[in-house]
Design a protein around this motif. Structure first.
Motif, PDB file in Angstrom:
ATOM      1  N   VAL A 256       1.040  -1.365   0.190  1.00 16.36           N
ATOM      2  CA  VAL A 256       0.199  -0.151  -0.030  1.00 16.36           C
ATOM      3  C   VAL A 256       0.684   1.367  -0.070  1.00 16.36           C
ATOM      4  N   ALA A 257       2.347   1.191   0.618  1.00 14.97           N
ATOM      5  CA  ALA A 257       2.823   2.305   0.806  1.00 14.97           C
ATOM      6  C   ALA A 257       3.535   3.392  -0.813  1.00 14.97           C
ATOM      7  N   ARG A 258       3.564   1.846  -0.873  1.00 21.00           N
ATOM      8  CA  ARG A 258       4.584   1.710  -2.841  1.00 21.00           C
ATOM      9  C   ARG A 258       3.583   2.305  -3.319  1.00 21.00           C
ATOM     10  N   GLY A 259       2.302   1.767  -3.236  1.00 19.79           N
ATOM     11  CA  GLY A 259       1.289   2.296  -4.249  1.00 19.79           C
ATOM     12  C   GLY A 259       0.957   3.370  -4.067  1.00 19.79           C
ATOM     13  N   ILE A 260       0.873   4.086  -3.676  1.00 20.48           N
ATOM     14  CA  ILE A 260       0.806   6.027  -2.681  1.00 20.48           C
ATOM     15  C   ILE A 260       1.839   6.711  -2.824  1.00 20.48           C
ATOM     16  N   VAL A 261       2.789   5.990  -2.467  1.00 22.68           N
ATOM     17  CA  VAL A 261       4.008   6.734  -2.586  1.00 22.68           C
ATOM     18  C   VAL A 261       4.344   6.791  -3.851  1.00 22.68           C
ATOM     19  N   LEU A 262       4.325   5.935  -4.431  1.00 19.15           N
ATOM     20  CA  LEU A 262       5.247   6.091  -5.579  1.00 19.15           C
ATOM     21  C   LEU A 262       3.932   5.873  -7.188  1.00 19.15           C
ATOM     22  N   ASP A 264       1.835   8.261 -10.082  1.00 23.28           N
ATOM     23  CA  ASP A 264       2.080   9.205 -10.758  1.00 23.28           C
ATOM     24  C   ASP A 264       1.677  10.561  -9.887  1.00 23.28           C
ATOM     25  N   GLU A 265       0.871  10.337  -9.361  1.00 26.62           N
ATOM     26  CA  GLU A 265       0.250  11.663  -8.294  1.00 26.62           C
ATOM     27  C   GLU A 265       1.569  12.334  -7.042  1.00 26.62           C
ATOM     28  N   SER A 266       1.549  10.917  -7.162  1.00 28.43           N
ATOM     29  CA  SER A 266       2.763  11.910  -5.909  1.00 28.43           C
ATOM     30  C   SER A 266       4.168  12.455  -7.139  1.00 28.43           C
ATOM     31  N   ILE A 267       4.861  11.374  -7.617  1.00 26.62           N
ATOM     32  CA  ILE A 267       5.797  11.339  -8.291  1.00 26.62           C
ATOM     33  C   ILE A 267       5.696  13.567  -8.784  1.00 26.62           C
ATOM     34  N   GLY A 268       4.346  13.446  -9.799  1.00 23.37           N
ATOM     35  CA  GLY A 268       4.138  14.628 -10.113  1.00 23.37           C
ATOM     36  C   GLY A 268       3.606  15.658  -8.716  1.00 23.37           C
ATOM     37  N   GLN A 269       3.861  15.447  -7.210  1.00 22.98           N
ATOM     38  CA  GLN A 269       4.164  17.034  -7.039  1.00 22.98           C
ATOM     39  C   GLN A 269       5.579  17.369  -7.046  1.00 22.98           C
ATOM     40  N   ARG A 270       5.307  19.189  -6.835  1.00 21.80           N
ATOM     41  CA  ARG A 270       6.369  19.695  -7.111  1.00 21.80           C
ATOM     42  C   ARG A 270       7.719  20.477  -6.133  1.00 21.80           C
ATOM     43  N   GLU A 271       7.978  19.071  -5.430  1.00 13.82           N
ATOM     44  CA  GLU A 271       8.488  19.571  -4.176  1.00 13.82           C
ATOM     45  C   GLU A 271       9.785  19.343  -4.786  1.00 13.82           C
ATOM     46  N   THR A 272      10.906  19.922  -4.122  1.00 15.94           N
ATOM     47  CA  THR A 272      12.227  20.067  -3.114  1.00 15.94           C
ATOM     48  C   THR A 272      13.103  18.469  -2.757  1.00 15.94           C
ATOM     49  N   THR A 273      13.971  17.753  -3.481  1.00 13.68           N
ATOM     50  CA  THR A 273      14.156  17.131  -2.264  1.00 13.68           C
ATOM     51  C   THR A 273      14.508  16.838  -1.443  1.00 13.68           C
ATOM     52  N   GLU A 274      15.211  18.202  -0.975  1.00 10.89           N
ATOM     53  CA  GLU A 274      15.207  17.999   0.545  1.00 10.89           C
ATOM     54  C   GLU A 274      13.500  17.922   1.232  1.00 10.89           C
ATOM     55  N   MET A 305      21.598   7.298  -6.621  1.00  8.84           N
ATOM     56  CA  MET A 305      20.261   6.535  -5.736  1.00  8.84           C
ATOM     57  C   MET A 305      18.658   7.183  -6.265  1.00  8.84           C
ATOM     58  N   SER A 306      17.576   6.297  -6.531  1.00 12.52           N
ATOM     59  CA  SER A 306      16.961   7.353  -7.466  1.00 12.52           C
ATOM     60  C   SER A 306      15.774   6.683  -5.835  1.00 12.52           C
ATOM     61  N   ARG A 307      14.782   7.831  -6.528  1.00 17.57           N
ATOM     62  CA  ARG A 307      13.990   7.502  -5.459  1.00 17.57           C
ATOM     63  C   ARG A 307      13.177   6.400  -5.490  1.00 17.57           C
ATOM     64  N   VAL A 308      12.764   5.388  -5.854  1.00 13.09           N
ATOM     65  CA  VAL A 308      12.399   4.233  -5.568  1.00 13.09           C
ATOM     66  C   VAL A 308      13.418   3.241  -4.840  1.00 13.09           C
ATOM     67  N   ALA A 309      14.306   3.289  -5.039  1.00 15.20           N
ATOM     68  CA  ALA A 309      15.415   3.143  -3.731  1.00 15.20           C
ATOM     69  C   ALA A 309      15.410   3.716  -2.867  1.00 15.20           C
ATOM     70  N   VAL A 310      15.330   4.340  -2.645  1.00 23.69           N
ATOM     71  CA  VAL A 310      14.654   5.388  -1.112  1.00 23.69           C
ATOM     72  C   VAL A 310      13.385   4.618  -0.486  1.00 23.69           C
ATOM     73  N   VAL A 311      12.839   4.861  -1.119  1.00 22.90           N
ATOM     74  CA  VAL A 311      11.749   4.607  -0.613  1.00 22.90           C
ATOM     75  C   VAL A 311      11.728   2.919  -0.269  1.00 22.90           C
ATOM     76  N   ASP A 312      12.344   1.896  -1.266  1.00 30.42           N
ATOM     77  CA  ASP A 312      12.221   0.463  -0.392  1.00 30.42           C
ATOM     78  C   ASP A 312      13.457   0.709   1.047  1.00 30.42           C
ATOM     79  N   GLY A 313      14.190   1.398   0.890  1.00 30.48           N
ATOM     80  CA  GLY A 313      15.496   0.965   2.180  1.00 30.48           C
ATOM     81  C   GLY A 313      14.829   1.625   2.710  1.00 30.48           C
TER      82      GLY A 313
END
Length: 329
Positions: A256-262, A264-274, A305-313
């Motif tokens: 569920v966490a991967r489904g929401i955090v990753l 398209d809607e979440s990835i499209g958010q315009r936030e900084t890396t921090e 490292m990609s954002r996906v890898a950070v999520v999985d970490g």
């Protein structure tokens, strides 16, 4: 992909095929009862003096199935003295005497007084009928030996040919190797006896029922994922879908966490890396990032490292496992 519930997209599906093996059942012969009347010439009611096992005969009566051999004994109980305990053919067995009573079958007093007689109905002595009749006789011999406490069939100790007592060429067909010779017949008896004596496999215990997930914590988890990752409250349909999937264990918190955090809607958010790292901590762990953890992930994101890898970490951390465990996973 919007952050709405989609079971197919987020479930982890295995494609391994499992071959179901069915264990072949051991032969079992139906044993019917048609007892010779007690107190008649055939059945005097004397008890066996000792236990010497079983004696194998062939009836020598073409075209007569086992039931006919049993009926002959019942229908003419006073015509002759000879009798036998069991008749067997390719389909079934018929019992005419109790296991502990004497039947006059062997031609010798010792054989009569110590063994249980099996007559194989040799209505045909070739083909599938005869093979099956002899096999059933081996099963029946094993069954009798088991009832009497024997653990192995040994010739002239607890399994005998009629020939051993009287010198008659009987069981004639087996003695000449049709469909098997005597040694092979005794081996088959032992095979069946070993199977009968083998301990039954313990039934596989049913898995313990899993506890129901904590609904309040599940709802809070889904709400937090929406708020931190999508910057909004969950829509009713999406909220219901994710919550039901967790409560029914169709999905787990990691999926569920991967489904929401990753999404398209979440990835499209315009936030900084921090900002994204802070939101990820809030979404997955329900807290602000510690300084060391935040700096570590930022350094990795700025290098290799990609954002996906950070999520999985973070999902693979013991801390997130604790979050899932608190919900009941």
């Amino acid at each position: 992909m919007p952050a709405t519930f989609n079971h197919t997209s987020h479930a982890i599906c295995g494609n391994a095929q499992h071959e179901k093996m069915e264990k072949k059942k051991m032969t079992e012969v139906k044993i019917n009862e048609l007892f010779v009347p007690k107190g008649t010439k055939r059945r005097g009611g004397k008890k066996l003096k000792k236990d010497n096992g079983v004696c194998i005969h062939e009836a020598g009566t073409p075209n007569a199935p086992a039931v006919n051999l049993a009926r002959v004994q019942v229908n003419s109980p006073n015509s002759v003295v000879n009798g036998w305990h069991f008749s067997v053919d390719d389909k079934e067995a018929w019992q005419s005497f109790p296991l502990d009573e004497v039947a006059e079958h062997s031609g010798k007093r010792e054989g009569n007084d110590t063994t249980v007689a099996i007559e194989i109905a040799d209505k045909v002595t070739a083909g599938e009928y005869w093979r099956k009749a002899v096999d059933n006789a081996a099963w029946l011999a094993a069954w009798i030996l088991r009832q009497k406490g024997h653990t192995k069939a040994v010739h002239k100790q607890n399994i005998w040919q009629h020939n051993d007592w009287s010198g008659k060429d009987c069981p004639r067909q087996i003695r000449k190797g049709n469909p098997v010779n005597w040694a092979a017949f005794v081996a088959k008896v032992n095979e069946y006896l070993a199977a009968m004596l083998a301990p039954a496999s313990a039934p596989t215990p049913a898995p313990a029922p899993q506890p129901q997930p904590n609904k309040a914590l599940v709802e809070a988890f889904v709400t937090r994922l929406y708020a931190a990752s999508l910057d909004r409250a969950p829509d009713p349909e999406g909220f219901k879908g994710w919550v039901n999937a967790l409560m029914n264990r169709a999905l787990d918190p990691w999926q569920v966490a991967r489904g929401i955090v990753l999404s398209d809607e979440s990835i499209g958010q315009r936030e900084t890396t921090e900002e994204w790292v802070k939101e990820l901590y809030r979404a997955l762990l329900g807290r602000e990032p510690d300084v060391d953890g935040e700096q570590n992930w930022l350094a990795r994101l700025y290098t290799d490292m990609s954002r996906v890898a950070v999520v999985d970490g973070i999902l693979g951390s013991s801390e997130f496992s604790g979050v899932a465990a608190a919900m009941g996973f």
